[in-house]
Design a protein around this motif. Structure first.
Motif, PDB file in Angstrom:
ATOM      1  N   GLU A  62      38.816  47.109  52.482  1.00  0.00           N
ATOM      2  CA  GLU A  62      38.697  45.810  51.844  1.00  0.00           C
ATOM      3  C   GLU A  62      39.860  44.935  52.272  1.00  0.00           C
ATOM      4  O   GLU A  62      41.002  45.404  52.384  1.00  0.00           O
ATOM      5  CB  GLU A  62      38.750  46.009  50.324  1.00  0.00           C
ATOM      6  CG  GLU A  62      37.951  45.008  49.535  1.00  0.00           C
ATOM      7  CD  GLU A  62      37.914  45.295  48.043  1.00  0.00           C
ATOM      8  OE1 GLU A  62      38.239  46.423  47.639  1.00  0.00           O
ATOM      9  OE2 GLU A  62      37.563  44.367  47.306  1.00  0.00           O
ATOM     10  N   LEU A  66      45.120  36.829  47.254  1.00  0.00           N
ATOM     11  CA  LEU A  66      45.346  36.255  45.924  1.00  0.00           C
ATOM     12  C   LEU A  66      46.188  35.002  46.067  1.00  0.00           C
ATOM     13  O   LEU A  66      47.226  35.012  46.715  1.00  0.00           O
ATOM     14  CB  LEU A  66      46.088  37.273  45.040  1.00  0.00           C
ATOM     15  CG  LEU A  66      46.709  36.735  43.750  1.00  0.00           C
ATOM     16  CD1 LEU A  66      45.635  36.308  42.764  1.00  0.00           C
ATOM     17  CD2 LEU A  66      47.616  37.780  43.112  1.00  0.00           C
ATOM     18  N   LYS A  97      46.992  51.249  51.450  1.00  0.00           N
ATOM     19  CA  LYS A  97      46.924  49.846  51.026  1.00  0.00           C
ATOM     20  C   LYS A  97      48.227  49.154  51.369  1.00  0.00           C
ATOM     21  O   LYS A  97      49.313  49.709  51.171  1.00  0.00           O
ATOM     22  CB  LYS A  97      46.678  49.792  49.517  1.00  0.00           C
ATOM     23  CG  LYS A  97      46.545  48.395  48.928  1.00  0.00           C
ATOM     24  CD  LYS A  97      46.243  48.485  47.443  1.00  0.00           C
ATOM     25  CE  LYS A  97      46.283  47.129  46.779  1.00  0.00           C
ATOM     26  NZ  LYS A  97      46.097  47.215  45.327  1.00  0.00           N
ATOM     27  N   HIS A 444      40.922  34.462  44.064  1.00  0.00           N
ATOM     28  CA  HIS A 444      40.825  35.710  44.837  1.00  0.00           C
ATOM     29  C   HIS A 444      39.746  35.513  45.887  1.00  0.00           C
ATOM     30  O   HIS A 444      38.670  34.992  45.588  1.00  0.00           O
ATOM     31  CB  HIS A 444      40.316  36.893  44.014  1.00  0.00           C
ATOM     32  CG  HIS A 444      41.189  37.367  42.917  1.00  0.00           C
ATOM     33  ND1 HIS A 444      40.985  38.579  42.309  1.00  0.00           N
ATOM     34  CD2 HIS A 444      42.248  36.833  42.305  1.00  0.00           C
ATOM     35  CE1 HIS A 444      41.865  38.739  41.361  1.00  0.00           C
ATOM     36  NE2 HIS A 444      42.644  37.704  41.322  1.00  0.00           N
ATOM     37  N   ASN A 446      37.783  38.205  48.536  1.00  0.00           N
ATOM     38  CA  ASN A 446      37.700  39.624  48.911  1.00  0.00           C
ATOM     39  C   ASN A 446      36.555  39.844  49.878  1.00  0.00           C
ATOM     40  O   ASN A 446      35.498  39.211  49.765  1.00  0.00           O
ATOM     41  CB  ASN A 446      37.462  40.500  47.673  1.00  0.00           C
ATOM     42  CG  ASN A 446      38.674  40.564  46.782  1.00  0.00           C
ATOM     43  OD1 ASN A 446      39.765  40.875  47.228  1.00  0.00           O
ATOM     44  ND2 ASN A 446      38.488  40.258  45.531  1.00  0.00           N
TER      45      ASN A 446
ATOM     46  N   ASN B  39      36.030  47.834  42.303  1.00  0.00           N
ATOM     47  CA  ASN B  39      36.683  46.584  42.711  1.00  0.00           C
ATOM     48  C   ASN B  39      38.195  46.784  42.674  1.00  0.00           C
ATOM     49  O   ASN B  39      38.915  46.040  42.019  1.00  0.00           O
ATOM     50  CB  ASN B  39      36.298  45.439  41.767  1.00  0.00           C
ATOM     51  CG  ASN B  39      34.844  45.055  41.919  1.00  0.00           C
ATOM     52  OD1 ASN B  39      34.335  44.931  43.031  1.00  0.00           O
ATOM     53  ND2 ASN B  39      34.159  44.876  40.804  1.00  0.00           N
ATOM     54  N   ALA B  40      38.663  47.794  43.390  1.00  0.00           N
ATOM     55  CA  ALA B  40      40.063  48.195  43.273  1.00  0.00           C
ATOM     56  C   ALA B  40      41.038  47.086  43.656  1.00  0.00           C
ATOM     57  O   ALA B  40      42.044  46.870  42.983  1.00  0.00           O
ATOM     58  CB  ALA B  40      40.325  49.436  44.131  1.00  0.00           C
ATOM     59  N   LEU B  41      40.733  46.348  44.727  1.00  0.00           N
ATOM     60  CA  LEU B  41      41.661  45.302  45.180  1.00  0.00           C
ATOM     61  C   LEU B  41      41.719  44.176  44.146  1.00  0.00           C
ATOM     62  O   LEU B  41      42.797  43.701  43.780  1.00  0.00           O
ATOM     63  CB  LEU B  41      41.195  44.764  46.534  1.00  0.00           C
ATOM     64  CG  LEU B  41      42.272  44.322  47.499  1.00  0.00           C
ATOM     65  CD1 LEU B  41      43.224  45.445  47.832  1.00  0.00           C
ATOM     66  CD2 LEU B  41      41.649  43.777  48.775  1.00  0.00           C
ATOM     67  N   GLU B  42      40.552  43.781  43.648  1.00  0.00           N
ATOM     68  CA  GLU B  42      40.482  42.712  42.636  1.00  0.00           C
ATOM     69  C   GLU B  42      41.237  43.137  41.378  1.00  0.00           C
ATOM     70  O   GLU B  42      42.031  42.369  40.828  1.00  0.00           O
ATOM     71  CB  GLU B  42      39.009  42.444  42.299  1.00  0.00           C
ATOM     72  CG  GLU B  42      38.792  41.455  41.167  1.00  0.00           C
ATOM     73  CD  GLU B  42      37.333  41.431  40.700  1.00  0.00           C
ATOM     74  OE1 GLU B  42      36.430  41.673  41.534  1.00  0.00           O
ATOM     75  OE2 GLU B  42      37.116  41.159  39.506  1.00  0.00           O
ATOM     76  N   GLY B  44      43.611  45.341  41.159  1.00  0.00           N
ATOM     77  CA  GLY B  44      45.036  45.395  41.477  1.00  0.00           C
ATOM     78  C   GLY B  44      45.677  44.011  41.396  1.00  0.00           C
ATOM     79  O   GLY B  44      46.770  43.853  40.853  1.00  0.00           O
ATOM     80  N   PHE B  45      44.996  43.007  41.931  1.00  0.00           N
ATOM     81  CA  PHE B  45      45.492  41.630  41.842  1.00  0.00           C
ATOM     82  C   PHE B  45      45.633  41.210  40.382  1.00  0.00           C
ATOM     83  O   PHE B  45      46.630  40.621  39.956  1.00  0.00           O
ATOM     84  CB  PHE B  45      44.522  40.656  42.529  1.00  0.00           C
ATOM     85  CG  PHE B  45      44.595  40.648  44.032  1.00  0.00           C
ATOM     86  CD1 PHE B  45      43.454  40.374  44.783  1.00  0.00           C
ATOM     87  CD2 PHE B  45      45.783  40.882  44.716  1.00  0.00           C
ATOM     88  CE1 PHE B  45      43.499  40.345  46.178  1.00  0.00           C
ATOM     89  CE2 PHE B  45      45.845  40.853  46.110  1.00  0.00           C
ATOM     90  CZ  PHE B  45      44.691  40.592  46.840  1.00  0.00           C
ATOM     91  N   ASP B  46      44.597  41.491  39.584  1.00  0.00           N
ATOM     92  CA  ASP B  46      44.617  41.093  38.178  1.00  0.00           C
ATOM     93  C   ASP B  46      45.740  41.785  37.431  1.00  0.00           C
ATOM     94  O   ASP B  46      46.499  41.155  36.688  1.00  0.00           O
ATOM     95  CB  ASP B  46      43.282  41.435  37.508  1.00  0.00           C
ATOM     96  CG  ASP B  46      42.174  40.468  37.883  1.00  0.00           C
ATOM     97  OD1 ASP B  46      41.002  40.846  37.809  1.00  0.00           O
ATOM     98  OD2 ASP B  46      42.510  39.312  38.244  1.00  0.00           O
ATOM     99  N   HIS B  48      48.513  43.001  38.491  1.00  0.00           N
ATOM    100  CA  HIS B  48      49.808  42.478  38.913  1.00  0.00           C
ATOM    101  C   HIS B  48      50.066  41.104  38.295  1.00  0.00           C
ATOM    102  O   HIS B  48      51.155  40.829  37.792  1.00  0.00           O
ATOM    103  CB  HIS B  48      49.863  42.409  40.447  1.00  0.00           C
ATOM    104  CG  HIS B  48      51.205  42.004  40.970  1.00  0.00           C
ATOM    105  ND1 HIS B  48      51.375  41.439  42.218  1.00  0.00           N
ATOM    106  CD2 HIS B  48      52.446  42.069  40.430  1.00  0.00           C
ATOM    107  CE1 HIS B  48      52.654  41.173  42.416  1.00  0.00           C
ATOM    108  NE2 HIS B  48      53.329  41.558  41.353  1.00  0.00           N
TER     109      HIS B  48
END
Lengths: 449, 70
Positions: A62, A66, A97, A444, A446, B39-42, B44-46, B48
């Motif tokens: 992915e 942000l 990552k 965001h 993605n 939705n791991a990346l999403e 992670g953003f949230d 943080h």
């Protein structure tokens, strides 16, 4: 030390940069995919090596971005991230990552709004900045870029048991963190129930700009000897996570997590101060007289319970979660989040959502201290530890791609409010906004591949 | 203490044999939107963003820190 002038980023510019980053990422992925389909596109040695790498594992990942922008020239952050997964035989997965985090803008330093202009010394001690009368004191001298790399390996240990180990490393100009984590997940034979247990240990080194301030010491004028103890500080955190998920029926699945965390060491924010104000009757009642560095306990025990539910209805999928958090500093909070995924078509989905957060302050929070009061052992005026509430409406647009991949755009609006007019406000403090509101736009982008 | 008691109660819920589905009834559950952690990346953003502005952290995963932002 970062002394570049403040940059002003408008939302349109932020979105334009974000769109460009995503277009570049997708173009590069498309080129790579094109090369996979047409290996002859790059001839000889490199195409051979590329084919070899591609056959080594099943690749996925992915790419994300942000953008965070607070109003009134406050904090701005840009954060690109990429996750790459390599899946080998027998469901072994190696995942890595990388996150880059670039921060600019101004942040409250903890001092109270005053009826007089206020001058503060920068963290380096070499210069100062002034806040106008009636304005929120903001420190705009920090510019920060953080690099975060994490990697993990997971594999089945038996037919129903899976284990993982991971490493996390983060570095920025005044903070370095290294962490290890491990977890075990056990599934029932019918795969309707799973239990997870995880442990993590993190060790952080804090090298505050100008040196670690002496807790509760007065902030000295710029150019003079600063109240610093001249050493780096460390912090250790131990985390335990126990989780379970349960399929209720064909259209309903739930999850519950219990988290316990224990931190010890340097838990202060070295850049936060507390106002000492004049509490004697007279024309300067309520005005700031001096500032001291904050001090927090050197231990913190955190506990949280997280519950989540996903329900499939005819119209779409409802996701709801609740988190209760508490700690031994006296803070407790409730977080409720909900979103509804609606399929506009086979390829396009839309997902409106809402998050509501309510927090009660730590025991040692105070908006400021009167000069006749005894100095408390621990005190902070950091609004992030005060009584406050935050509401975040959001909307997510999802474009489904082939092979269960997708692209998404999320827009959120974060609005945090606290007690702007506490009953303890006196003199010139009355009528001033003593808990500055935080309003931020979040975007965001993605893309999964 | 109350949190731990509530967690144990939820775990007992899992022992109810009427809960769950047969393997051939997993059509809806196989959708990405019906799975946790996809939705791991999403997320992670949230996580943080929120723990940089608030006093709480964690819940979904480890109460991650690893930065000077909280």
């Amino acid at each position: 030390m970062q002394l570049r002038p403040k940059s002003k980023r408008k939302i349109g510019s932020l979105l334009a940069r974000a769109s460009l980053a995503l277009i570049c990422a997708t173009t590069n992925v498309a080129k790579a995919q094109d090369t996979i389909v047409n290996p002859g596109a790059k001839s000889g040695y490199f195409s051979g090596k590329y084919a070899e790498l591609k056959s080594w594992a099943k690749w996925s990942g992915e790419v994300g971005f942000l953008g965070y922008s607070e109003t009134e020239g406050r904090v701005q952050a840009l954060e690109p991230a990429v996750t790459i997964n390599a899946e080998f035989e027998n469901e072994k997965v190696w995942s890595t990552k990388l996150v880059l985090d670039s921060l600019t803008g101004a942040s409250p330093n903890g001092a109270l709004v005053s009826g007089q202009p206020q001058t503060f010394t920068t963290p380096s001690g070499k210069s100062n900045y002034t806040t106008k009368a009636g304005d929120i004191p903001l420190d705009d001298t920090f510019k920060d870029t953080r690099v975060n790399v994490s990697t993990s390996w997971s594999q089945p240990l038996s037919r129903t048991l899976k284990g993982s180990v991971g490493l996390n490393f983060s570095t920025e100009y005044d903070y370095v963190s290294l962490g290890l984590n491990t977890s075990l997940t056990k599934e029932s034979d019918d795969k309707n129930t799973s239990y997870t247990a995880g442990l993590a240990y993190t060790n952080d080194k804090i090298s505050a700009v100008g040196g670690t301030p002496i807790p509760l010491a007065a902030m000295a004028p710029s150019g003079s000897t600063q109240a610093r103890d001249g050493s780096d500080e460390t912090k250790s955190t131990y985390d335990l996570l126990l989780g379970m998920s349960q399929v209720i029926n064909r259209s309903w699945i739930v999850q519950a997590n219990l988290s316990l965390g224990y931190s010890t060491g340097y838990l202060n924010d070295p850049y936060k101060i507390v106002t000492i104000f004049d509490d004697a009757a007279g024309p300067t009642l309520g005005d700031a007289q001096s500032y001291i560095f904050e001090n927090r306990p050197d231990k913190r025990f955190k506990q949280s319970l997280y519950l989540a539910s996903k329900n499939n209805f005819k119209l779409g999928i409802l996701t709801t979660s609740y988190r209760f958090f508490t700690d031994d500093w006296g803070l407790s909070s409730h977080t409720v989040e909900s979103s509804f995924n609606y399929a506009l078509s086979k390829k396009w989905h839309i997902e409106p959502g809402l998050r509501v957060y309510k927090q009660s302050a730590v025991d040692f929070y105070d908006f400021a201290i009167g000069n006749s009061e005894a100095l408390p052992k621990e005190v902070t005026a950091d609004n992030r530890l005060g009584d406050m509430m935050a509401i975040t409406p959001s909307i997510k647009f999802i474009r489904k791609l082939q092979n269960e991949k997708e692209m998404s755009l999320i827009l959120r609006y974060y609005s945090q409010t606290g007690d702007s007019s506490p009953s303890e406000a006196i003199g010139s403090q009355k009528g001033k906004d003593l808990f500055p509101k935080v309003d931020a736009f979040i975007v965001h982008l993605n893309y999964s591949f | 203490m109350r949190i731990i008691f509530l967690m144990l109660s939820l775990m007992l819920l899992a022992s109810c044999s009427s809960l769950g589905v047969k393997p051939w009834e997993r059509d809806i559950l196989s959708k990405k939107e019906m799975q946790f952690g996809t939705n791991a990346l999403e997320e992670g953003f949230d996580d943080h963003t929120y723990f940089s502005k608030e006093g709480s952290s964690g819940g979904r995963g480890f109460s991650s820190g690893g930065c000077g932002c909280n």
